[in-house]
Design a protein around this motif. Structure first.
Motif, PDB file in Angstrom:
ATOM      1  N   TYR A  94       0.211  -1.309  -0.007  1.00 30.25           N
ATOM      2  CA  TYR A  94      -0.410  -0.448  -0.011  1.00 30.25           C
ATOM      3  C   TYR A  94       0.764   1.506  -0.012  1.00 30.25           C
ATOM      4  CZ  TYR A  94      -3.685   3.229   1.726  1.00 30.25           C
ATOM      5  OH  TYR A  94      -4.336   4.247   1.808  1.00 30.25           O
ATOM      6  N   GLU A  97      -4.294   6.210  -1.466  1.00 30.30           N
ATOM      7  CA  GLU A  97      -5.141   5.544  -1.853  1.00 30.30           C
ATOM      8  C   GLU A  97      -5.192   5.854  -3.475  1.00 30.30           C
ATOM      9  OE1 GLU A  97      -8.747   4.208  -0.630  1.00 30.30           O
ATOM     10  OE2 GLU A  97      -6.970   3.997   1.025  1.00 30.30           O
ATOM     11  N   GLY A 131      -6.848  -1.623  -1.366  1.00 32.32           N
ATOM     12  CA  GLY A 131      -6.864  -1.176  -0.183  1.00 32.32           C
ATOM     13  C   GLY A 131      -5.968  -1.149   0.693  1.00 32.32           C
ATOM     14  N   ARG A 132      -6.317   0.171   1.759  1.00 22.47           N
ATOM     15  CA  ARG A 132      -5.471  -0.773   3.327  1.00 22.47           C
ATOM     16  C   ARG A 132      -4.960  -1.675   4.037  1.00 22.47           C
ATOM     17  NH1 ARG A 132      -2.397   3.806   6.324  1.00 22.47           N
ATOM     18  NH2 ARG A 132      -1.940   3.421   7.892  1.00 22.47           N
ATOM     19  N   GLU A 243     -10.420   8.212   9.034  1.00 24.71           N
ATOM     20  CA  GLU A 243     -10.154   8.400   7.896  1.00 24.71           C
ATOM     21  C   GLU A 243      -9.231   6.720   7.478  1.00 24.71           C
ATOM     22  OE1 GLU A 243      -7.499   8.749   3.853  1.00 24.71           O
ATOM     23  OE2 GLU A 243      -8.803  10.150   4.817  1.00 24.71           O
ATOM     24  N   GLU A 244      -9.707   6.242   8.559  1.00 22.87           N
ATOM     25  CA  GLU A 244      -9.598   4.911   8.384  1.00 22.87           C
ATOM     26  C   GLU A 244     -10.726   4.001   7.890  1.00 22.87           C
ATOM     27  OE1 GLU A 244      -6.201   3.396  11.433  1.00 22.87           O
ATOM     28  OE2 GLU A 244      -8.015   3.807  11.924  1.00 22.87           O
ATOM     29  N   GLN A 247     -10.639   4.574   4.142  1.00 23.17           N
ATOM     30  CA  GLN A 247     -10.196   4.156   3.741  1.00 23.17           C
ATOM     31  C   GLN A 247     -10.723   2.461   3.073  1.00 23.17           C
ATOM     32  OE1 GLN A 247      -6.685   4.081   5.642  1.00 23.17           O
ATOM     33  NE2 GLN A 247      -5.844   5.902   5.190  1.00 23.17           N
ATOM     34  N   ARG A 250     -13.713   2.920   0.284  1.00 21.27           N
ATOM     35  CA  ARG A 250     -12.914   2.776  -0.253  1.00 21.27           C
ATOM     36  C   ARG A 250     -12.463   1.727  -1.715  1.00 21.27           C
ATOM     37  NH1 ARG A 250      -9.411   7.235   1.157  1.00 21.27           N
ATOM     38  NH2 ARG A 250     -10.914   9.169   1.623  1.00 21.27           N
TER      39      ARG A 250
END
Length: 492
Positions: A94, A97, A131-132, A243-244, A247, A250
């Protein structure tokens, strides 16, 4: 490189240059699973830094969440470079994004290319590209702890050691146990175990239990389980920052975009399996895609690694879930690509080795899983399986069981798959005999696929053994053609 190693294992540099090879393969009844094989060329130190940064939550970085996490589902510097000990599987790290969006666009182009050259195509995707990975780690821990909790309750009810689908817990006893643990009030617990979720049997199996963790139920507010070592109740989910959470959303959106594009182009998506600390989440997210997109036919295929001790339980649970919910089961069976890494990590960090103890045990597990799925295919014409194997004994086993069960090649329920440049002695005879056969076809610019190719050259000792056997077969075939005067073979 194009005349030697690259030319043998990679189809070409772009979608246009690979077309002659694809046409040649189709003439022999062999189709393609397209894979854009470009891999970022990182040093081990860069890979480790990226992995630790992307697999650690804000809570862990400020020290408030680390000690509550299971060590199996935490990132560790010693295993930060996930390429170590991995032979043929491509690895994504990662970055941000925007990079995940770029990977999605690459997958979309593969879907379009596959849809243009075939009406029965596949492409392979990896969720770590979308993704993360922190989300996959934490969600995997949730699912693993929830399943472990079920098995703890099974031990209390005298059902230790049973296969997953054979374990049935008495709901009344289970309610009493959960109430004693203080997870929720007795009224709340009774509200979870309703006739709507359980039917009238008075028992609960692992599928019923897993359904309780869905966001559709109130149980998601009470995600705590007892720690087997300390006996203390612990939260299943660490808190995500805003924010997590974005992510995570997304990643799910990118999966949805790919599945919709695949539906539009008539291409099937195979979601590749990855390391065991990511896999529970990957399988669960794939299952959610199957529920949504496998309504009429299998569009999304999950991958089952048969070197895992729990492979049979995973296969049987998902087949049964598809039966109950009425969607079409699609599976790819593989041996697994992370054996050395998984073993080393389990030994170093101190948790149970998830891998079968011997090569023979993995063969037996593969055949057991395959036999179960083939039995399902006999009774369910919409279910499908990809037998992805370079093992000739496994392929013979599949062919024999297909014949015994009356599964015909023309039904296109059973597919076979091998890597480009390997085991042509399996792929081409099957294709000529009318079986659906696919080659896993990497493509991309020479310099950008070298990281992937160099690992295969350096690390895959079994590759050399396979090449020796194929070279012997090639000499025998050449001599046969010289003796018969039939030097050039044309497809049937």
């Amino acid at each position: 490189m194009k005349m030697t190693f690259y030319g043998h294992f990679v189809a070409g540099e772009d979608q246009e240059s690979i077309q002659p090879l694809l046409r040649h393969y189709r003439a022999f009844g062999v189709s393609a699973i397209l894979d854009y094989g470009v891999e970022e060329d990182l040093s081990p130190e860069e890979a480790e830094h990226k992995e630790m940064e992307s697999c650690t939550s804000a809570a862990e970085r400020d020290g408030s969440g680390t000690n509550k996490r299971d060590k199996q589902y935490q990132a560790h510097w010693a295993f930060g470079d996930r390429r170590n000990g991995v032979i043929s599987a491509r690895t994504y790290f990662y970055a941000n994004e925007a990079k995940c969006d770029s990977h999605m666009e690459t997958f979309l182009r593969c879907i379009e290319a596959s849809g243009r050259v075939s009406d029965d195509g596949f492409i392979a995707i990896k969720l770590t590209a979308l993704g993360r990975p922190q989300f996959l780690l934490q969600f995997s821990e949730v699912l693993a702890k929830w399943r472990c909790f079920f098995h703890q309750m099974a031990v209390e009810q005298g059902q230790a050691g049973l296969a997953a689908m054979d374990t049935k817990l008495e709901v009344a006893v289970l309610q009493e146990s959960v109430a004693k643990l203080g997870i929720a009030s007795r009224a709340e617990i009774e509200d979870w175990f309703t006739a709507e979720t359980l039917g009238v049997s008075g028992t609960m199996d692992l599928l019923d239990w897993s359904s309780l963790i869905d966001s559709r139920t109130k149980l998601s507010k009470h995600l705590v389980v007892p720690n087997a070592q300390t006996g203390q109740l612990e939260p299943l989910l660490s808190r995500f920052t805003e924010e997590e959470e974005l992510q995570m959303t997304r990643m799910l959106q990118r999966m949805d975009v790919l599945a919709k594009k695949a539906t539009e182009m008539g291409v099937r998506l195979m979601v590749d399996a990855e390391q065991t600390y990511f896999q529970p989440a990957i399988s669960r997210l794939t299952l959610e895609m199957q529920r949504k997109f496998n309504v009429e036919k299998p569009l999304i295929f999950n991958t089952y690694q048969c070197y895992l001790k729990d492979a049979y339980d995973n296969v049987t649970l998902d087949v049964e879930l598809a039966r109950r919910e009425g969607w079409c089961f699609g599976a790819k069976l593989v041996r697994g690509a992370y054996l050395a890494q998984e073993r080393a990590r389990a030994a170093e960090i101190g948790y149970e080795d998830p891998i079968n103890p011997t090569y023979e045990a993995t063969n037996a597990m593969y055949h057991r899983c395959l036999d179960y799925v083939l039995e399902e295919l006999k009774h369910n014409a919409k279910a499908k399986v990809m037998v992805a194997s370079h093992n000739e004994d496994t392929v013979r086993f599949a062919l024999r069981r297909m014949e015994e069960l009356g599964l015909h090649p023309a039904d296109h329920q059973v597919y076979f798959g091998q890597l480009l440049g390997m085991c042509d002695q399996i792929s081409f005879p099957l294709g000529q005999a009318g079986y659906p056969v696919y080659k896993y076809v990497p493509y991309g610019p020479v310099m950008e696929v070298l990281p992937y190719l160099s690992r295969r050259a350096l690390e895959n000792s079994s590759l050399m053994k396979g090449t020796h056997r194929e070279r012997q077969l090639l000499w025998l075939e050449l001599l046969r053609r010289l003796r018969t005067g039939n030097l050039f073979h044309r497809p049937a």
